[in-house]
Structure formats: C-alpha cells, structure tokens
Motif scaffolding. Structure first.
Motif, PDB file in Angstrom:
ATOM      1  N   LEU A   1      41.971  37.440  33.628  1.00 44.31           N
ATOM      2  CA  LEU A   1      41.522  38.249  34.749  1.00 44.31           C
ATOM      3  C   LEU A   1      40.250  37.636  35.320  1.00 44.31           C
ATOM      4  N   PHE A   2      40.124  37.651  36.645  1.00 45.49           N
ATOM      5  CA  PHE A   2      38.949  37.102  37.322  1.00 45.49           C
ATOM      6  C   PHE A   2      38.497  38.045  38.428  1.00 45.49           C
ATOM      7  N   ASN A   3      37.177  38.202  38.605  1.00 48.09           N
ATOM      8  CA  ASN A   3      36.666  38.890  39.777  1.00 48.09           C
ATOM      9  C   ASN A   3      36.085  37.856  40.750  1.00 48.09           C
TER      10      ASN A   3
ATOM     11  N   ARG B   1      35.343  36.169  34.040  1.00 54.38           N
ATOM     12  CA  ARG B   1      36.713  36.268  33.514  1.00 54.38           C
ATOM     13  C   ARG B   1      36.781  37.054  32.210  1.00 54.38           C
ATOM     14  N   LEU B   2      37.967  37.578  31.984  1.00 59.44           N
ATOM     15  CA  LEU B   2      38.346  38.185  30.717  1.00 59.44           C
ATOM     16  C   LEU B   2      39.644  37.531  30.302  1.00 59.44           C
ATOM     17  N   GLU B   3      39.725  37.049  29.065  1.00 57.67           N
ATOM     18  CA  GLU B   3      40.930  36.378  28.597  1.00 57.67           C
ATOM     19  C   GLU B   3      41.423  37.048  27.314  1.00 57.67           C
ATOM     20  N   MET B   4      42.721  37.297  27.299  1.00 61.38           N
ATOM     21  CA  MET B   4      43.333  38.007  26.189  1.00 61.38           C
ATOM     22  C   MET B   4      44.612  37.304  25.746  1.00 61.38           C
ATOM     23  N   LYS B   5      44.921  37.427  24.472  1.00 68.22           N
ATOM     24  CA  LYS B   5      46.215  37.008  23.958  1.00 68.22           C
ATOM     25  C   LYS B   5      46.863  38.205  23.289  1.00 68.22           C
ATOM     26  N   TYR B   6      48.170  38.365  23.543  1.00 69.08           N
ATOM     27  CA  TYR B   6      48.937  39.434  22.912  1.00 69.08           C
ATOM     28  C   TYR B   6      50.010  38.793  22.032  1.00 69.08           C
ATOM     29  N   ALA B   7      50.015  39.166  20.770  1.00 71.49           N
ATOM     30  CA  ALA B   7      51.048  38.719  19.837  1.00 71.49           C
ATOM     31  C   ALA B   7      51.788  39.958  19.371  1.00 71.49           C
TER      32      ALA B   7
ATOM     33  N   LEU C   1      34.263  43.225  48.156  1.00 68.24           N
ATOM     34  CA  LEU C   1      34.945  43.348  46.862  1.00 68.24           C
ATOM     35  C   LEU C   1      33.979  43.830  45.786  1.00 68.24           C
ATOM     36  N   ILE C   2      34.428  44.758  44.987  1.00 68.06           N
ATOM     37  CA  ILE C   2      33.627  45.275  43.877  1.00 68.06           C
ATOM     38  C   ILE C   2      33.666  44.277  42.728  1.00 68.06           C
ATOM     39  N   ALA C   3      32.486  43.886  42.237  1.00 75.48           N
ATOM     40  CA  ALA C   3      32.392  42.937  41.126  1.00 75.48           C
ATOM     41  C   ALA C   3      31.177  43.300  40.291  1.00 75.48           C
ATOM     42  N   ASN C   4      31.351  44.184  39.325  1.00 72.78           N
ATOM     43  CA  ASN C   4      30.258  44.609  38.453  1.00 72.78           C
ATOM     44  C   ASN C   4      30.161  43.796  37.174  1.00 72.78           C
TER      45      ASN C   4
ATOM     46  N   ALA D   1      34.198  43.983  31.596  1.00 72.72           N
ATOM     47  CA  ALA D   1      35.241  44.873  32.124  1.00 72.72           C
ATOM     48  C   ALA D   1      35.702  44.428  33.508  1.00 72.72           C
ATOM     49  N   VAL D   2      36.244  43.223  33.577  1.00 70.27           N
ATOM     50  CA  VAL D   2      36.727  42.674  34.847  1.00 70.27           C
ATOM     51  C   VAL D   2      37.841  43.534  35.427  1.00 70.27           C
TER      52      VAL D   2
END
Length: 202
Positions: A94-96, A101-107, A62-65, A72-73
């Motif tokens: 998002l997790f590799n 992780r990358l965590e986002m909220k959209y409003a 698995l690619i995990a940079n 940039a997960v």
C-alpha cells in the motif's frame, strides 16, 4: 522502466494496462478513471497507477497522514497491489501520495509484517493526476512464478468519498480465485508483457 513518478509513453508501450475500479460492496464502477500498468524484467516486477486527484493543490487534495513505513496507510488515500502465487501466499503493498508504504505477506490468510519487499517506488502529483510507480525484485516474491500469477490492484478514495474499489470488485481481497490470472503473452528483449484473464474463473 525508470522509477521516477512518470509514466513515460515509450517505456510503458511494453506494459499491459488495466482500468476501472469497482466498489467492493456496492459492485458498481467508481466514477474515476484509474489506470494500472503491469510489466516485468527478469529481475523485477513493475507496477504503476495513474489516478485523478480532486484539486490543484500541491497534494492534490489527497489525505496522507501516515509518514512512516509500516504506518496506517490504509486509512489514507492510497493505492494497493496484491500479488498471489495462486496457492497460499499473497503479498500486499500500500502507498499514499507521500510514498509512505505498508507491506504485508499473507500465508494461508495469516498476516505478517516481517516481509521486506525491497521495493523501489516513486510518487508524484502533476496536471491533475497522481502517479505511483513500484518495482519489486522477484527474489522477494517467494513462490510467485513470474510467468503466471494472481494480481489485483485497489484504490481507497478517502478524500473524494467514493470508498474502496479494486479491479475485480471482490469483497474478499485475499480470495485468489477472484483475482486476475496474469500470464506472459509477449516478450520484448527480456521485458515481459502480461495478459489478464478477466473471466475470474478459478
């Protein structure tokens, strides 16, 4: 449920399992079995994914940079979770394989990275499978009703070359009307078990 990178049969007997990823553009099944588990307690939402890896190397091929939180997960082999309130807010994690992780909220579809999920997560690769577990405190999912909410999960198959797929096959991952409607169908001693409306009707 312990967050240890293992899907224990006894623990996950009280969870719901969804499976299969649909390519978001070609609208066909991606030829890899992916299992997504969903359950909760009064304090936390528990999520897990079990997905095959391409080889027997320690990293499973698995690619995990991305190695830092917020990196940039999305460019790596990764799994993603989308939790929506059915109205204006969506939370994305998002997790590799490195558990980066990358965590986002959209409003109202506007993204922000100032959301702090407080997630506890674990990632392991063993016997040809990658397992990712996450537990998110409900208090950090503002506006989301634990008894009924919108949900989707995705897998980016970078190393295998299959592209991006998600449970619903939706191209617009921020369209809550296309996400699964989940609701509590059973309660075992405080552990909620969910059912998913797969009709995708808003």
């Amino acid at each position: 449920i312990r967050i240890d990178g293992e899907i224990n049969t006894d623990e996950y007997a009280k969870s719901s399992m969804l499976g299969g990823m649909v390519h978001y553009v070609r609208t066909r099944m991606i030829p890899r079995d992916v299992e997504v588990y969903l359950a909760s307690s009064p304090e936390k939402l528990y999520l897990a994914v079990r997905t095959p890896v391409e080889d027997s190397e320690p990293g499973g091929g698995l690619i995990a940079n991305a190695t830092q939180t917020g990196g940039a997960v999305y460019s790596d082999d990764c799994v993603e979770f989308f939790i929506g309130d059915g109205k204006n807010n969506i939370y994305q994690l998002l997790f590799n394989r490195l558990n980066t992780r990358l965590e986002m909220k959209y409003a109202n579809r506007k993204s922000t990275r100032d959301w702090h999920s407080g997630v506890e997560s674990a990632s392991t690769i063993n016997k040809g499978f990658w397992v990712l577990q996450a537990a998110i405190p409900w208090k950090n999912l503002s506006g989301v009703n634990p008894a009924q909410f919108r949900f989707n999960a995705a897998r980016n198959f970078v190393s295998a070359g299959f592209g991006y797929g998600n449970l619903t096959g939706q191209r617009d991952v921020l369209d809550q009307t296309k996400m699964f409607k989940t609701r509590v169908i059973k309660n075992f001693g405080g552990v909620r078990v969910y059912g998913a409306d797969t009709s995708l009707v808003s």
